[in-house]
Every structure is written in C-alpha cells, then in structure tokens.
Design a protein around this motif. Structure first.
Motif, PDB file in Angstrom:
ATOM      1  N   SER A  95       1.645  -2.368  -6.414  1.00  0.00           N
ATOM      2  CA  SER A  95       0.737  -2.848  -5.324  1.00  0.00           C
ATOM      3  C   SER A  95       1.021  -4.272  -5.520  1.00  0.00           C
ATOM      4  N   GLY A 102       0.747  -1.313   0.159  1.00  0.00           N
ATOM      5  CA  GLY A 102       0.143  -0.083   0.038  1.00  0.00           C
ATOM      6  C   GLY A 102       0.804   1.247   0.074  1.00  0.00           C
ATOM      7  N   HIS A 133      -3.914  -1.071   4.313  1.00  0.00           N
ATOM      8  CA  HIS A 133      -3.814  -1.914   3.277  1.00  0.00           C
ATOM      9  C   HIS A 133      -3.305  -3.327   3.780  1.00  0.00           C
ATOM     10  N   HIS A 178     -10.967  -1.766   4.238  1.00  0.00           N
ATOM     11  CA  HIS A 178     -10.002  -0.751   3.922  1.00  0.00           C
ATOM     12  C   HIS A 178     -10.501   0.783   3.914  1.00  0.00           C
ATOM     13  N   HIS A 232      -6.692  -4.418   4.443  1.00  0.00           N
ATOM     14  CA  HIS A 232      -7.340  -5.142   3.232  1.00  0.00           C
ATOM     15  C   HIS A 232      -6.904  -6.410   2.698  1.00  0.00           C
TER      16      HIS A 232
END
Length: 318
Positions: free
Chosen positions: A295, A27, A102, A139, A105
């Motif tokens: 990412s 992230g 993240h 997230h 996430h």
C-alpha cells in the motif's frame, strides 16, 4: 533537473486528484495481493459453536492442505483445485470498496497532515497519528458495508453467488443494520490501528531515509514494520469485528444475536478464554505486513510519478 526535484514537497504540492488516484490504486493493490491469506484469517476467527470446531478445512482453506482443528495442524489432505478458488470469494467487494475508500483515506490524511503540521522537518508522531485517525473515520464509514459482504463471502460455508447476491440477501434478511453493526467496533480498532501505523510509518521512513528522497525500499520496509506493529496491538478488536460481521450466518443463537463490541468480547472470552482474542494472529500479521508495504509503496510511487510529471510539464511551459 532531477537534482532540483524535491520529493518531500509532494505532500504540500500534490493535488487532491493525485492523492486520491494514488490512494485508490494503493488500496486495491493492498487488499487484492493478500486476499487469500485474509480469507484464512477470517475463517480461523469465526466461532461456530460452543465446542471446539474445525477452523480451517482442507477443501476450503489453506493451500498447504492442512486440516486445522482448534488451531493445531492435524493431518494432511489431498489438494483440491476448488480450495484456492474459494479463497478469492468476495474479492470483487474489496475492489469496489477499496478504491474510493482509500482515495478518501489518503486524501484526508494528506490534508490533515499538512493542517496539523506533520510535514515540518523532524519527527511528529502525534500529529501524524491524529491525521491517520481522521483519515480512518472517513475511510471506514465508506468501506464498512463492503467489508461485511467480503467476510460473509469468505466463510467456508458461504452460498452467495456474487457480491450483489450477498448484499441483497443480507439486506432482506437482516436489514441495513447488518452492514453497520460492526462499525463502532471497526472504528474502535481502526482508529488506534491507523494512528499507530501512520505514526510508525512516518517515524521509520525518516529514520531509514533521513534525506527524504524517493526510495521504494524505504517505503516498503517502513510500511511493513508499521503494519506489523499496528496489527499486533489491535488483534483482539479484529477478532471481535469478525464475529459481529459474520454473526448472521452463525448457527449459534448467542453469536447470532450479539449486539456489539462488549457482547462480542464476552462471547470470545467465554468460549476460548484470552487466547481467543488472538485467533488468526499469524495470518493477520502475515497479511498486514506485505499489505501495508504494498500500500505505502504503491501510494508513494504514484504520488511521486504524478507529481514528477506535473513538475516536468510546468517546467516545459516556462
């Protein structure tokens, strides 16, 4: 020993801590790498008044030194060193928020992907999309206030000295609601965006690399393609989100009092027609493609790296 290592099993065997750490690093890398382009996109999307206005100015926007009026390059202006520095305003907010957001996430994604059966052999776009949607809910609920601060500081006329200064002044002037006014719009955009991105990524990853071996080029290419597709589909919602998140600093009373997604959509349509929903389209796609590639590449690498080391340690103890 390497021949016995099954990369595809990482989704099942990697720990929550490994997924969280890999996600946090992914992230931060994703958002920071393309932050200047994201700043340009934000400034292009902001509606300042009822008349066509300067979207990006030479002293505050793109390194190319274009003066942009109504999205059309007009003239060149001398390069200003302050210009490039201003494109990084607010990046600290991303660093503070993107790491934990993240981490949550990708941890949620891996857990839901396993629970929904997306780790089975073959293509499972709907289960991957459902896992991505669940991950997005977690997230965005955490990241939204940081994103509001980021976009307020990205504005070319921003006077905030720091992330803390921005958060304090926005709260004192507009209250806690300012940090969440765009959350319904963000979720309306992010859930389909992430669902499309995760499903498309999993599809391209398996098509490009059917064996499922760890391959950085596969993750970068699949991630970039997935990010571009998802960004293009959800572009109108991103413009509406930017309007809501920056409304408090707008001189136009109509925009400053926008109450939600429907109101934002009406304003955009009134001021710029259907073309207004694609303001900043090129910077968004140019940001999202490499950001998604970075990412996924960083995430898959650290997941592989930590999982491989854990496998090595377990074999050494036997």
């Amino acid at each position: 020993m390497e021949e016995d290592y099954d990369y595809e099993s990482l989704g099942n065997n990697s720990t929550i801590a490994q997924n969280a750490m890999a996600g946090a690093l992914a992230g931060i890398a994703e958002h920071c790498a393309m932050y200047p382009v994201d700043s340009i996109k934000t400034r292009m999307q902001v509606i300042q008044s009822t008349r066509p206005s300067v979207l990006v100015t030479a002293t505050h926007a793109a390194p190319s030194s274009f003066v942009m009026r109504s999205g059309v390059a007009a003239t060149y202006a001398p390069y200003n060193p302050t210009m490039l520095r201003n494109l990084w305003r607010g990046v600290n907010s991303v660093v503070l928020g993107a790491g934990p957001a993240h981490a949550l996430h990708f941890t949620t994604y891996e857990a839901c992907k396993e629970a929904f059966g997306a780790n089975r052999p073959g293509h499972h776009p709907f289960t991957a999309a459902a896992a991505g949607a669940c991950a997005t809910l977690a997230h965005d609920s955490l990241m939204n206030p940081f994103d509001v601060i980021k976009q307020r500081m990205q504005l070319q006329d921003s006077t905030y000295k720091s992330v803390r200064d921005c958060a304090r002044k926005v709260y004192s002037k507009e209250g806690i609601a300012a940090f969440y006014i765009s959350l319904p719009t963000t979720l309306t955009m992010s859930v389909p965006y992430q669902s499309i991105q995760f499903a498309t990524y999993e599809y391209f990853r398996k098509v490009i690399n059917p064996r499922g071996d760890y391959d950085p080029k596969t993750h970068a290419l699949a991630g970039g393609l997935a990010g571009a597709v998802a960004a293009a589909v959800t572009m109108p919602l991103d413009v509406a989100k930017t309007l809501l998140q920056t409304r408090g600093q707008n001189a136009d009373p109509r925009i400053r009092n926008a109450s939600g997604l429907t109101d934002a959509m009406m304003i955009i349509k009134e001021r710029h027609g259907f073309r207004g929903f694609f303001r900043g389209f090129k910077p968004r796609v140019l940001t999202t493609m490499p950001s998604a590639a970075i990412s996924w590449s960083v995430y898959e690498y650290f997941k592989w790296f930590m999982g491989f080391n854990a496998e090595e340690e377990s074999l050494m103890t036997l």
